[in-house]
Design an enzyme around this catalytic site. Structure first.
Site, PDB file in Angstrom:
ATOM      1  N   LYS A  13       0.825  -1.213   0.000  1.00 40.87           N
ATOM      2  CA  LYS A  13       0.000   0.000   0.000  1.00 40.87           C
ATOM      3  C   LYS A  13       0.862   1.268   0.000  1.00 40.87           C
ATOM      4  O   LYS A  13       0.609   2.196  -0.759  1.00 40.87           O
ATOM      5  CB  LYS A  13      -0.936   0.023   1.222  1.00 40.87           C
ATOM      6  CG  LYS A  13      -1.873  -1.175   1.309  1.00 40.87           C
ATOM      7  CD  LYS A  13      -2.843  -1.046   2.476  1.00 40.87           C
ATOM      8  CE  LYS A  13      -2.214  -1.009   3.840  1.00 40.87           C
ATOM      9  NZ  LYS A  13      -1.522  -2.257   4.249  1.00 40.87           N
ATOM     10  N   ARG A  86      -9.152   1.632   9.036  1.00 41.91           N
ATOM     11  CA  ARG A  86      -8.829   0.257   9.407  1.00 41.91           C
ATOM     12  C   ARG A  86      -9.954  -0.395  10.198  1.00 41.91           C
ATOM     13  O   ARG A  86      -9.851  -1.564  10.562  1.00 41.91           O
ATOM     14  CB  ARG A  86      -7.569   0.244  10.269  1.00 41.91           C
ATOM     15  CG  ARG A  86      -6.307  -0.088   9.463  1.00 41.91           C
ATOM     16  CD  ARG A  86      -5.163   0.133  10.415  1.00 41.91           C
ATOM     17  NE  ARG A  86      -4.024  -0.683  10.237  1.00 41.91           N
ATOM     18  CZ  ARG A  86      -2.868  -0.219   9.720  1.00 41.91           C
ATOM     19  NH1 ARG A  86      -2.786   0.971   9.212  1.00 41.91           N
ATOM     20  NH2 ARG A  86      -1.822  -0.996   9.696  1.00 41.91           N
ATOM     21  N   ARG A 125      11.367  -6.725   4.759  1.00 40.62           N
ATOM     22  CA  ARG A 125      11.188  -5.312   4.448  1.00 40.62           C
ATOM     23  C   ARG A 125      12.185  -4.439   5.221  1.00 40.62           C
ATOM     24  O   ARG A 125      12.394  -4.639   6.405  1.00 40.62           O
ATOM     25  CB  ARG A 125       9.754  -4.907   4.827  1.00 40.62           C
ATOM     26  CG  ARG A 125       9.467  -3.429   4.666  1.00 40.62           C
ATOM     27  CD  ARG A 125       8.001  -3.179   4.564  1.00 40.62           C
ATOM     28  NE  ARG A 125       7.351  -3.068   5.859  1.00 40.62           N
ATOM     29  CZ  ARG A 125       6.075  -2.701   6.009  1.00 40.62           C
ATOM     30  NH1 ARG A 125       5.325  -2.448   4.952  1.00 40.62           N
ATOM     31  NH2 ARG A 125       5.542  -2.622   7.208  1.00 40.62           N
ATOM     32  N   ARG A 158      11.549  -2.317  10.838  1.00 39.86           N
ATOM     33  CA  ARG A 158      10.599  -1.806  11.810  1.00 39.86           C
ATOM     34  C   ARG A 158      10.417  -2.808  12.937  1.00 39.86           C
ATOM     35  O   ARG A 158      10.328  -4.000  12.707  1.00 39.86           O
ATOM     36  CB  ARG A 158       9.247  -1.533  11.132  1.00 39.86           C
ATOM     37  CG  ARG A 158       9.109  -0.121  10.643  1.00 39.86           C
ATOM     38  CD  ARG A 158       7.882   0.047   9.789  1.00 39.86           C
ATOM     39  NE  ARG A 158       6.643  -0.437  10.389  1.00 39.86           N
ATOM     40  CZ  ARG A 158       5.459  -0.322   9.813  1.00 39.86           C
ATOM     41  NH1 ARG A 158       5.353   0.271   8.641  1.00 39.86           N
ATOM     42  NH2 ARG A 158       4.372  -0.783  10.400  1.00 39.86           N
ATOM     43  N   ARG A 169      -0.484  -8.503  13.886  1.00 43.30           N
ATOM     44  CA  ARG A 169      -1.038  -7.487  12.987  1.00 43.30           C
ATOM     45  C   ARG A 169      -1.980  -8.134  11.967  1.00 43.30           C
ATOM     46  O   ARG A 169      -2.997  -7.556  11.592  1.00 43.30           O
ATOM     47  CB  ARG A 169       0.084  -6.728  12.282  1.00 43.30           C
ATOM     48  CG  ARG A 169       0.805  -5.775  13.237  1.00 43.30           C
ATOM     49  CD  ARG A 169       2.167  -5.383  12.731  1.00 43.30           C
ATOM     50  NE  ARG A 169       2.104  -4.481  11.595  1.00 43.30           N
ATOM     51  CZ  ARG A 169       3.074  -4.363  10.692  1.00 43.30           C
ATOM     52  NH1 ARG A 169       4.146  -5.124  10.759  1.00 43.30           N
ATOM     53  NH2 ARG A 169       2.956  -3.503   9.718  1.00 43.30           N
TER      54      ARG A 169
END
Ligand code: AMP
Length: 217
Positions: A13, A86, A125, A158, A169
């Site tokens: 996204k 969300r 990532r 992160r 998550r």
């Protein structure tokens, strides 16, 4: 053009929002980036959000809705929201804010893809903590490992991209965010894209579907 991006963490996204911002001049509004910036600056909002973020849980609706309300004040007609809404309560609040401004949503883009592949992608990532730009160690590595191509600064993993928090998550996504697909399908605003296609293919699909014209044309 007013878009919201829906989809699990790791679906691309942020990458697509940044591309749309460059190509079409749409302002990217990333609630995750704004919250992280608040955390770094040690603001009241950052302090209140911190624990939720570290645990991979959602920050309470009233905090993020208030945040989006003030973002919209500084936004012209075009934006792409990545990471908001969300929850159904957030989507309803956004509809009310946009109706008040007589600027209804153009589309809600749902990024979907195989769960295991998305988890692999998240775990590899690397993020530029200064601006949120992301790389992927396997599919889109920086020229020098651990260093951002553009600003030459350090990339980080992160804290919430660790395996245990990723699982949390995704669980939160399934329980609280997934129902938004039905919410937007009902109003005919839902556009589905294959999150695992190439960055260019996804960008072309979105631009084609929403009939976007590059900025300045
Ligand atoms: P993201 O960068 O979008 O993955 O967001 C990172 C974290 O920020 C999430 O795991 C949540 O804790 C928080 N967050 C971001 N956007 C929202 C939102 N719309 N509602 C609630 N919490 C959010």
């Amino acid at each position: 053009m007013r878009l919201v991006f829906l989809g699990p963490p790791g679906a691309g996204k942020g990458t697509q929002a940044r591309l749309l911002e460059q190509r079409f001049g749409l302002r990217q509004i990333s609630t995750g980036d704004i919250l992280r910036a608040n955390r770094t600056r040690g603001t009241e909002l950052g302090k209140r959000a911190e624990g939720y973020m570290r645990r991979g849980e959602l920050v309470p609706d009233d905090l993020v809705i208030h945040m989006i309300e003030s973002e919209l004040e500084h936004t012209g007609a075009g934006f792409v929201m990545d990471g908001f809404p969300r929850t159904v309560a957030q989507a309803e609040a956004l509809d009310v804010m946009l109706a008040r401004r007589r600027q209804p949503l153009t589309a809600a883009v749902l990024f979907s893809g195989d769960r295991a592949a998305l988890i692999r992608r998240l775990a590899s990532r690397w993020t530029n903590p200064r601006n949120g730009r992301t790389y992927n160690a396997i599919t889109n590595p920086p020229k020098v490992a651990g260093i951002d191509d553009e600003d030459g600064g350090e990339l980080i993993q992160r804290e919430d991209d660790r395996a245990d928090t990723i699982a949390k998550r995704l669980e939160v996504y399934d329980a609280q965010t997934r129902p938004l697909a039905a919410y937007y399908r009902r109003t005919g605003k839902l556009l589905e894209v294959d999150a695992l296609a190439s960055v260019e293919a996804v960008a072309d699909r979105i631009a084609g579907a929403i009939g976007a014209e590059p900025a300045g044309t």
